[in-house]
Design a protein around this motif. Structure first.
Motif, PDB file in Angstrom:
ATOM      1  N   ALA A  96       1.126  -1.150   0.112  1.00  0.00           N
ATOM      2  CA  ALA A  96       0.024   0.126   0.058  1.00  0.00           C
ATOM      3  C   ALA A  96       0.892   1.324  -0.162  1.00  0.00           C
ATOM      4  N   ASN A  97       0.616   2.257  -0.546  1.00  0.00           N
ATOM      5  CA  ASN A  97       1.245   3.550  -0.699  1.00  0.00           C
ATOM      6  C   ASN A  97       0.458   4.853  -0.414  1.00  0.00           C
ATOM      7  N   LEU A  98      -0.732   4.325   0.350  1.00  0.00           N
ATOM      8  CA  LEU A  98      -1.565   5.430   0.853  1.00  0.00           C
ATOM      9  C   LEU A  98      -2.222   5.176   2.348  1.00  0.00           C
ATOM     10  N   ALA A  99      -2.246   5.832   3.115  1.00  0.00           N
ATOM     11  CA  ALA A  99      -3.069   5.084   4.380  1.00  0.00           C
ATOM     12  C   ALA A  99      -4.039   6.590   4.682  1.00  0.00           C
ATOM     13  N   ILE A 100      -5.384   6.001   4.872  1.00  0.00           N
ATOM     14  CA  ILE A 100      -6.404   7.066   5.149  1.00  0.00           C
ATOM     15  C   ILE A 100      -6.489   6.719   6.451  1.00  0.00           C
ATOM     16  N   ILE A 101      -6.581   7.711   7.433  1.00  0.00           N
ATOM     17  CA  ILE A 101      -7.053   7.573   8.834  1.00  0.00           C
ATOM     18  C   ILE A 101      -8.351   8.257   9.279  1.00  0.00           C
ATOM     19  N   THR A 102      -9.299   7.727   9.767  1.00  0.00           N
ATOM     20  CA  THR A 102     -10.430   8.248  10.053  1.00  0.00           C
ATOM     21  C   THR A 102     -10.803   7.885  11.496  1.00  0.00           C
ATOM     22  N   HIS A 103     -11.673   8.492  12.360  1.00  0.00           N
ATOM     23  CA  HIS A 103     -11.653   7.954  13.810  1.00  0.00           C
ATOM     24  C   HIS A 103     -13.159   8.596  14.031  1.00  0.00           C
ATOM     25  N   SER A 104     -13.770   7.822  15.236  1.00  0.00           N
ATOM     26  CA  SER A 104     -14.847   8.174  15.970  1.00  0.00           C
ATOM     27  C   SER A 104     -14.573   8.338  17.226  1.00  0.00           C
ATOM     28  N   THR A 105     -15.365   8.514  18.071  1.00  0.00           N
ATOM     29  CA  THR A 105     -14.921   8.502  19.642  1.00  0.00           C
ATOM     30  C   THR A 105     -14.270   7.214  20.280  1.00  0.00           C
ATOM     31  N   SER A 106     -14.779   6.257  19.390  1.00  0.00           N
ATOM     32  CA  SER A 106     -14.633   5.068  20.120  1.00  0.00           C
ATOM     33  C   SER A 106     -13.371   4.073  19.084  1.00  0.00           C
ATOM     34  N   GLU A 107     -13.163   4.503  18.079  1.00  0.00           N
ATOM     35  CA  GLU A 107     -12.113   3.675  17.208  1.00  0.00           C
ATOM     36  C   GLU A 107     -11.549   4.573  16.420  1.00  0.00           C
ATOM     37  N   PHE A 108     -10.375   4.013  15.750  1.00  0.00           N
ATOM     38  CA  PHE A 108      -9.546   4.575  14.702  1.00  0.00           C
ATOM     39  C   PHE A 108      -9.643   3.594  13.551  1.00  0.00           C
ATOM     40  N   ARG A 112      -8.107  -3.016   5.686  1.00  0.00           N
ATOM     41  CA  ARG A 112      -8.373  -2.078   6.738  1.00  0.00           C
ATOM     42  C   ARG A 112      -8.517  -2.528   7.974  1.00  0.00           C
ATOM     43  N   ILE A 113      -7.749  -1.712   9.113  1.00  0.00           N
ATOM     44  CA  ILE A 113      -7.371  -2.176  10.362  1.00  0.00           C
ATOM     45  C   ILE A 113      -8.382  -1.188  11.345  1.00  0.00           C
ATOM     46  N   ILE A 114      -8.981  -1.764  12.336  1.00  0.00           N
ATOM     47  CA  ILE A 114      -9.749  -1.060  13.055  1.00  0.00           C
ATOM     48  C   ILE A 114      -9.164  -0.985  14.402  1.00  0.00           C
ATOM     49  N   LEU A 115      -9.019   0.077  15.130  1.00  0.00           N
ATOM     50  CA  LEU A 115      -8.310   0.113  16.400  1.00  0.00           C
ATOM     51  C   LEU A 115      -9.107   0.653  17.549  1.00  0.00           C
ATOM     52  N   ALA A 116      -8.938   0.379  18.762  1.00  0.00           N
ATOM     53  CA  ALA A 116      -9.227   1.307  19.862  1.00  0.00           C
ATOM     54  C   ALA A 116      -8.402   2.329  20.062  1.00  0.00           C
ATOM     55  N   PRO A 117      -8.734   3.549  20.346  1.00  0.00           N
ATOM     56  CA  PRO A 117      -7.821   4.679  20.660  1.00  0.00           C
ATOM     57  C   PRO A 117      -6.825   4.506  21.334  1.00  0.00           C
ATOM     58  N   GLU A 118      -6.863   3.665  22.501  1.00  0.00           N
ATOM     59  CA  GLU A 118      -5.472   3.142  23.151  1.00  0.00           C
ATOM     60  C   GLU A 118      -4.531   2.365  22.445  1.00  0.00           C
ATOM     61  N   HIS A 119      -4.868   1.660  21.726  1.00  0.00           N
ATOM     62  CA  HIS A 119      -4.113   0.583  20.533  1.00  0.00           C
ATOM     63  C   HIS A 119      -3.568   1.582  19.629  1.00  0.00           C
ATOM     64  N   ALA A 120      -4.447   2.611  19.164  1.00  0.00           N
ATOM     65  CA  ALA A 120      -3.968   3.522  17.963  1.00  0.00           C
ATOM     66  C   ALA A 120      -2.618   4.180  18.431  1.00  0.00           C
ATOM     67  N   LYS A 121      -2.857   4.704  19.948  1.00  0.00           N
ATOM     68  CA  LYS A 121      -1.664   5.560  20.544  1.00  0.00           C
ATOM     69  C   LYS A 121      -0.503   4.452  20.623  1.00  0.00           C
ATOM     70  N   ARG A 122      -0.769   3.204  21.050  1.00  0.00           N
ATOM     71  CA  ARG A 122       0.348   2.402  21.043  1.00  0.00           C
ATOM     72  C   ARG A 122       1.102   2.188  19.660  1.00  0.00           C
ATOM     73  N   LEU A 123       0.271   1.948  18.808  1.00  0.00           N
ATOM     74  CA  LEU A 123       0.848   2.213  17.370  1.00  0.00           C
ATOM     75  C   LEU A 123       1.603   2.969  17.029  1.00  0.00           C
ATOM     76  N   LEU A 124       1.374   4.418  17.197  1.00  0.00           N
ATOM     77  CA  LEU A 124       2.085   5.521  16.965  1.00  0.00           C
ATOM     78  C   LEU A 124       3.482   5.453  17.730  1.00  0.00           C
ATOM     79  N   LYS A 125       3.363   4.955  19.126  1.00  0.00           N
ATOM     80  CA  LYS A 125       4.627   5.009  19.979  1.00  0.00           C
ATOM     81  C   LYS A 125       5.522   3.997  19.175  1.00  0.00           C
TER      82      LYS A 125
END
Length: 103
Positions: free
Chosen positions: A25-37, A56-69
């Motif tokens: 993949a050469n593009l990532a599109i990230i969207t979010h709601s209050t409960s998921e990324f 498509r990967i769906i993450l809880a906000p906490e897991h999205a932050k862990r992925l970022l780190k």
């Protein structure tokens, strides 16, 4: 739980052959709601009018932050060994007009 106790509490992760091949993949599109990324990984090919979502990967906000780190740590390790990753401003894809920041 019994299987985990036999393995001294270690989780065994299975990597199936068809998944091990990876998906380009050469593009990532990230969207979010209050409960998921939602991370949509897209492959754009030159001259093609359509681009398909490859995964498509769906993450809880906490897991999205862990992925970022984890990405920050791994990029830092990579750059220490291989040098800085350069990003060209002219190669950047402009924001997509119909994609909003929330799912």
């Amino acid at each position: 739980m019994e299987n985990q106790e036999k393995n001294n509490g270690q989780l065994q992760i299975e990597l199936k052959e068809e998944v091990a091949q990876g998906t380009y993949a050469n593009l990532a599109i990230i969207t979010h709601s209050t409960s998921e990324f939602v991370l949509d990984f897209v492959r754009i090919l030159p001259g093609m009018p359509k681009a398909g979502v490859q995964s498509r990967i769906i993450l809880a906000p906490e897991h999205a932050k862990r992925l970022l780190k984890a990405l920050e740590e791994n990029i830092a390790k990579y750059e220490r060994v291989c040098g800085p990753i350069r990003i060209s401003e002219e190669g950047m894809i402009p924001p997509l007009p119909n994609v909003k920041g929330e799912a």
